[in-house]
Structure formats: structure tokens, C-alpha cells
Design an enzyme around this catalytic site. Structure first.
Site, PDB file in Angstrom:
ATOM      1  N   ARG A 191       0.818  -1.222   0.000  1.00  0.00           N
ATOM      2  CA  ARG A 191       0.000   0.000   0.000  1.00  0.00           C
ATOM      3  C   ARG A 191       0.849   1.267   0.000  1.00  0.00           C
ATOM      4  NH1 ARG A 191      -1.222   2.169   5.352  1.00  0.00           N
ATOM      5  NH2 ARG A 191      -3.449   2.438   4.942  1.00  0.00           N
ATOM      6  N   TRP A 198      11.905   8.448   5.779  1.00  0.00           N
ATOM      7  CA  TRP A 198      12.962   7.743   6.504  1.00  0.00           C
ATOM      8  C   TRP A 198      13.153   6.320   6.008  1.00  0.00           C
ATOM      9  CZ3 TRP A 198      12.952   5.584  12.064  1.00  0.00           C
ATOM     10  CH2 TRP A 198      11.752   4.969  12.390  1.00  0.00           C
ATOM     11  N   ASP A 199      12.141   5.757   5.369  1.00  0.00           N
ATOM     12  CA  ASP A 199      12.348   4.476   4.680  1.00  0.00           C
ATOM     13  C   ASP A 199      13.516   4.563   3.708  1.00  0.00           C
ATOM     14  OD1 ASP A 199       9.386   2.688   4.656  1.00  0.00           O
ATOM     15  OD2 ASP A 199       9.445   4.716   5.432  1.00  0.00           O
ATOM     16  N   ASN A 235       6.649  13.521   4.623  1.00  0.00           N
ATOM     17  CA  ASN A 235       6.500  12.138   5.086  1.00  0.00           C
ATOM     18  C   ASN A 235       6.510  11.179   3.903  1.00  0.00           C
ATOM     19  OD1 ASN A 235       4.956   9.690   5.695  1.00  0.00           O
ATOM     20  ND2 ASN A 235       4.353  10.631   7.608  1.00  0.00           N
ATOM     21  N   ARG A 244       3.624  17.428   6.855  1.00  0.00           N
ATOM     22  CA  ARG A 244       4.128  16.416   7.782  1.00  0.00           C
ATOM     23  C   ARG A 244       5.460  15.898   7.251  1.00  0.00           C
ATOM     24  NH1 ARG A 244       0.620  11.044   8.407  1.00  0.00           N
ATOM     25  NH2 ARG A 244      -0.969  12.565   8.978  1.00  0.00           N
ATOM     26  N   SER A 245       6.413  15.693   8.125  1.00  0.00           N
ATOM     27  CA  SER A 245       7.692  15.130   7.727  1.00  0.00           C
ATOM     28  C   SER A 245       7.885  13.794   8.436  1.00  0.00           C
ATOM     29  CB  SER A 245       8.832  16.105   8.039  1.00  0.00           C
ATOM     30  OG  SER A 245      10.043  15.675   7.466  1.00  0.00           O
ATOM     31  N   GLN A 246       9.103  13.311   8.448  1.00  0.00           N
ATOM     32  CA  GLN A 246       9.484  12.095   9.176  1.00  0.00           C
ATOM     33  C   GLN A 246      10.895  12.304   9.714  1.00  0.00           C
ATOM     34  OE1 GLN A 246       8.888   8.647   6.565  1.00  0.00           O
ATOM     35  NE2 GLN A 246       7.171   7.993   7.810  1.00  0.00           N
ATOM     36  N   ASP A 316       4.317   5.276  14.457  1.00  0.00           N
ATOM     37  CA  ASP A 316       2.877   5.449  14.503  1.00  0.00           C
ATOM     38  C   ASP A 316       2.180   4.098  14.442  1.00  0.00           C
ATOM     39  OD1 ASP A 316       4.026   5.348  11.934  1.00  0.00           O
ATOM     40  OD2 ASP A 316       2.299   6.293  11.015  1.00  0.00           O
ATOM     41  N   GLU A 521       7.266  -5.759   6.252  1.00  0.00           N
ATOM     42  CA  GLU A 521       7.490  -4.437   6.847  1.00  0.00           C
ATOM     43  C   GLU A 521       8.017  -4.542   8.272  1.00  0.00           C
ATOM     44  OE1 GLU A 521       4.782  -0.438   7.718  1.00  0.00           O
ATOM     45  OE2 GLU A 521       3.870  -2.431   7.708  1.00  0.00           O
ATOM     46  N   GLU A 536      -3.141  -0.212  12.487  1.00  0.00           N
ATOM     47  CA  GLU A 536      -4.385   0.180  11.830  1.00  0.00           C
ATOM     48  C   GLU A 536      -4.482  -0.295  10.387  1.00  0.00           C
ATOM     49  OE1 GLU A 536      -4.499   4.452  12.508  1.00  0.00           O
ATOM     50  OE2 GLU A 536      -5.747   4.087  14.253  1.00  0.00           O
TER      51      GLU A 536
END
Length: 568
Positions: A191, A198-199, A235, A244-246, A316, A521, A536
Site C-alpha cells: 500500500r 525515513w524508509d 513524510n 508532515r515530515s518524518q 505510529d 514491513e 491500523e
């Protein structure tokens, strides 16, 4: 979405005055718009939208009512590309029949089929130009033939995950939430159909093992395009991630590439974006079902903001951010000064100081060297706990966001998380304590008795809350940072533990791959070969950072011919 968070700030004119630091850390911006919250730690509204994103969120809400939570993936709806203009599609959506406010399932499905393209269709496959089935000099210390065959299969996965943005995204950006990145990319998988911040660091680590240097540079070029366009690395490369960032690892990506290639031109090109991103760090949502339990609009807004902040941390979701570990609506991320974020920023300061020195900009180099020393002092003062021999997150109260906060040891979070040991990642630089052998041994002993070391790797926490960044899950980035830190500590005992954990992690990845035919993952570290769960969304495969970490660990530790790869 506007998000607030806490870091220890850049202080170029450093004086070792503890109160000076505390004047500066409470409110961090994570927004393009100015905060409207005054002195509140909440940092303003949590919404950021475009007309398309707002519309897709309405479809998302309708789909949740129609399908219920078990058959609902919220990301699917905000990733849908339009096949007709937005105005026409909105009108058709408004005309759909509703029974007690709910669109019947077959009407919703027919509407989506008629007005949207396939999710993921806005990215197209591209053959990585450097890919060869077995690169020259690939993993010379992997002597076991079974492990070597598997490593080459992981190497081949880069082809499966290679994408570029479709021409329609560039020609009709108003129909897509996907952003028009200029170069090819490696996506995480499943997905997660776009590049993620950061991945990308661990994907790059794996690409460098695979000798795919240009592919690694293309990822960085895409991320610097985001910085130049939006002021920071998002992100992910979607319109709904704009505010939004990471975790800030861009400088670490540039450093890894430079260490392998010696390409100073690449460093010179990237440095302005690193400076811009650093400035940013120092100046929507799945959560409707959870928020629905809250009584008022202001409570819901506060929750959305906390949820967005938590997504930015990379963790998260986790009990680490909750006042009540069994209730996700008690997220309080904006009141927490996190250990790991400051460790990443300390490394960024050191990286930028190094890069500036390399290109002859001594003034910038000196400024960032001073900033790193200021942060090191602050980390030692605020996070280090000499009784636990760990670095602990620090909690503020909502009233602490104005004026001077007086440090109190009781505000350190004494729960054990893997993040308490992330400063080991670059031990000689990021530890925040005196780097002597006794400190290394104390931290090592603390880690050994922490309970985090499990049969198949390092657990993120000790609490099984049902959230995906809690026990029993282990995640490739955490495994790699701690293993690399132990390995670089200079301690023989720590180095042996690093290899032991690496072996456990590689074995569990191998076992799960053999059982499922995929890299995952996350993994359950309470047993070998267990695929991770919780959270989630359903467990995902692919998987970019897991591939990269296995290749990086095999490069560092090798695999002797007589070492078993199967679970013990």
C-alpha cells in the site's frame, strides 16, 4: 496537516546555560501556516488540504460508513487518481443515493469505477538502469550458498520496487494526490506506493550494497526536490503529507553515498537543501474512527494533531506517546521531547559541518559544529539518566509551553523503549555523554537487562498494546541503528552482541521469506520467522527498508559457510 513537536534547538551562539535551552524547546512548528494556538504546545490546526484531498477525504468518510472498519483501508481512497475533472466528479458524488446517510455499497463501487483510475496507476514501472543479476564484489563475506542465493533474491527485489511518476501526474497534477517527482524511485511496497522519507535511508543502504549508486542518488534528488518545493522533506510524496515530515535522515543519506562514491559534486548540489531542511526543523487522517469517541470538535482537533505528530516520529502508533497505553485518543506527542529525534538532528549538524568543510565553507562548518556541541550538552542534561544508563524522553505539561521550564527528573519517561538506546547509533558522536569505556559498558549492561533483546531481534517496547510500534514487533530501522551502534562502540562485548542480534534478525527474515515468499514491513521478535502485526492496517510486504537492512547487515557481518540460517 499542521503538526507540532519538540526538539532541542539550533544554538549557534552557545553558552552552557541550561535555562536558555528550556526557553527554546517547547513549541516547534511543523506547519507552513503560522500557529494560531498562542503558547499552546498543540501548535495550531492539524489540517492541511487541497480541493482534491478534501474531496477524497469526504469519499473516505463515506466509505468508512458504507464498508465498516474491517473492510476499510483509508489510504486507498486518498490515493485514487481522477479520470475526470474534479467539479464533474464532485457533482456525481453528491448525486449518489443515500440510505440514512449511508451510500449503498454497489453505488459507491460503481461511482469509484466510473470516475477514478486504478490506485497505484499514477506510478509506472521503470527498469533500474544499473541493475545486474549479481553485481561485481557483491557480499564477499557471505560464504554460505543458501544465504547467498537468498541475498541475490533480495537484491532482485529492487527491480520489483522501481517506479517513476506517470506522465499524467505531470500533465494534470490537479487530478492526483501523487506529487510529480522528477526522477525514478524505489518504493517500500504494497500500500506504500510512493517514496517515503525515513524508509529511503535504509533503501539507500541496501542499494549501495547492490552497487546501484545512481539509484541511491536519484532517491536523494527526489527528496531534495521536495525540500526545494515545500521547504522540507514530506513524510511521503503525496499532497496529503505536505505539512508532515518524518525523522530527518537526509544528511545521513548524502553521507552514505559520499562515503561510497567520493562524489563531492553531489555533496555540493545537496548541501543547500540540507541547510533548508535543517532550518525547517528548527523554526489528514485515518483517525476518524478513534476520534469519534471524543465528545467535542476541539477534542477531535486536538487528537488529529497528536496523531499527525505521532506519524511524523515514524513510530505510529506506540504506547510511547500515550498517557493511557490502552487508549489511542490519549496521544500526547506534542508534549514530548524525544530522544531519537534529537539524536538524528545532532548527526545532521555534524554531517552538515563535515560537508561544509569539504567544500571549503569554513564559516558554515564552524556554525554547525557549535550547534552540535550545544545539542550534545542539552541531550546530556535532559535525556541522560545515570541510574538507568539510558537516554529517556522528557515530558512537558501543557503549561510548560510558555516561559522557562525548570528541569525535573520525574518528567523523564522511565519506561523502557528501544528509542532509549538510539543515541548509540553513532556512538562516538551522538551519545551525549562522555565516550569512555566505562560509559559504553554501563549502557551495554543496561541494554542487556532491558528486556528488549528477544529471540528474533530487538522489540520496540515491552508493552503489548496492540499498536504496531509496541511489543512484540521489531522493525528493521531500529534493529539496524542499535546493531550498528553496538558494533561501532569500540567494545568487544558490544560488538559480539551486535553480531548476535544481527544473526537473529537475518534468520527471522529468512524464515518468514521462505514461509511466505516475501519480505515484510515488520516482524514479531518473540519468535523466529513471525510476521509482525497490530496497528491500523494489514501487514505489508515488499519491503524496502527490510531488504536494505538485511543486505547492510550481511555486508557488515557476512555469513560463514558453517553457520546455519534456519531458525534454531
Amino acid at each position: 496537516m499542521t503538526v507540532a513537536k519538540h526538539i532541542l534547538p539550533k544554538m549557534p551562539s552557545y553558552r552552557p546555560n541550561f535555562h536558555a535551552f528550556l526557553l527554546l524547546f517547547p513549541l516547534l512548528f511543523m506547519s507552513i501556516a503560522a500557529s494560531s494556538a498562542g503558547g499552546s504546545c498543540d501548535g495550531g490546526p492539524a489540517e492541511h488540504s487541497t480541493p482534491l484531498v478534501s474531496f477524497l477525504q469526504r469519499i473516505q468518510t463515506a466509505a468508512l460508513k458504507t464498508l465498516g472498519p474491517k473492510s476499510f483501508d483509508p489510504k486507498f481512497y486518498v490515493d485514487l487518481p481522477l479520470t475526470r475533472d474534479l467539479e464533474i466528479t464532485e457533482a456525481a458524488f453528491a448525486d449518489l443515493p443515500r440510505v440514512h446517510g449511508v451510500i449503498p455499497k454497489h453505488h459507491l463501487e460503481r461511482f469509484i469505477d466510473s470516475y477514478f483510475g486504478d490506485v497505484g496507476g499514477d506510478l509506472v514501472y521503470v527498469e533500474p538502469k544499473e541493475f545486474v543479476p549479481e553485481p561485481e564484489g557483491f557480499l564477499p563475506e557471505v560464504k554460505n550458498s543458501k544465504v547467498r542465493v537468498w541475498a541475490l533474491e533480495i537484491h532482485t527485489l529492487w527491480k520489483n520496487l522501481s517506479r517513476r511518476v506517470s506522465e499524467d501526474v505531470k500533465n494534470r497534477p490537479e487530478r492526483h494526490t501523487l506529487l510529480p517527482l522528477p526522477e525514478p524511485m524505489i518504493i517500500p511496497g504494497s500500500r506504500f506506493r510512493e517514496i517515503y522519507y525515513w524508509d529511503s535511508y535504509w533503501i539507500i543502504r541496501g542499494l549501495l550494497v547492490s552497487k546501484m549508486y545512481d539509484a541511491a542518488k536519484e532517491i536523494v534528488n527526489n527528496l531534495t526536490w521536495l525540500v526545494d518545493t515545500y521547504g522540507h522533506v514530506l513524510n511521503g510524496a503525496r499532497a496529503y503529507y505536505v505539512n508532515r515530515s518524518q525523522p530527518p535522515l537526509l544528511s545521513s543519506m548524502v553521507m552514505e553515498i559520499y562515503s561510497r562514491t567520493g562524489d563531492l559534486t553531489f555533496v555540493r548540489k545537496s548541501l543547500p537543501s540540507l541547510l533548508k531542511e535543517y532550518s525547517f526543523w528548527n523554526t489528514g487522517i485515518q483517525d476518524e474512527k478513534s476520534a469519534s469517541k471524543l465528545p467535542s470538535a476541539s477534542d477531535k482537533e486536538h487528537f488529529y494533531r497528536q496523531a499527525s505528530s505521532t506519524a511524523e516520529t515514524g513510530w505510529d502508533f506506540s504506547s510511547r506517546w500515550m498517557r493511557n497505553s490502552s487508549d489511542i485518543t490519549t496521544l500526547s506527542t506534542t508534549l514530548i521531547i524525544p530522544v531519537d529525534l534529537n539524536a538524528y538532528l545532532y548527526k545532521a549538524e555534524l554531517d552538515i559541518a563535515f560537508f561544509a568543510k569539504e567544500i571549503g565553507d569554513d564559516q558554515t562548518s564552524e556554525s554547525f559544529s557549535k550547534a552540535s556541541k550545544a545539542r550534545q550538552f542539552a541531550m546530556r542534561s535532559i535525556f541522560w539518566n545515570a541510574e538507568m544508563n539510558q537516554w529517556l524522553d522528557y515530558w512537558l505539561s501543557s503549561g510548560d509551553c510558555q516561559g522557562v521550564h525548570q528541569f525535573e527528573a520525574k518528567n523523564q519517561n522511565h519506561n523502557i523503549f528501544a528509542s532509549n538506546f538510539i543515541p548509540m547509533w553513532n556512538w562516538r558522536h551522538v551519545s551525549g555523554v562522555h565516550e569512555d569505556s566505562s560509559t559504553v559498558e554501563r549502557v551495554l549492561k543496561s541494554f542487556q537487562v532491558s528486556g528488549l533483546i528477544q529471540p528474533a531481534g530487538i522489540a520496540t517496547t515491552l508493552l503489548n498494546s496492540g499498536q504496531q510500534w509496541d511489543y512484540p514487533n521489531g522493525w528493521a530501522p531500529i534493529e539496524h541503528m542499535i546493531v550498528e551502534g553496538l558494533s561501532n562502540s569500540g567494545s568487544r562485548a558490544a560488538g559480539m552482541l551486535a553480531e548476535d542480534i544481527a544473526v537473529r534478525w537475518i534468520r527471522t527474515n529468512f524464515a518468514a521469506y521462505n514461509a511466505t515468499g516475501a519480505m515484510h514491513e515488520k516482524y514479531g521478535v518473540n519468535g523466529c520467522g513471525i510476521v509482525g502485526g497490530g496497528g491500523e492496517y494489514k501487514p505489508q510486504t515488499g519491503f524496502g527498508w527490510s531488504n536494505g537492512v538485511v543486505l547492510a547487515l550481511l555486508e557488515e557481518f557476512g555469513w560463514p559457510v558453517d553457520r546455519e540460517i534456519e531458525c534454531n
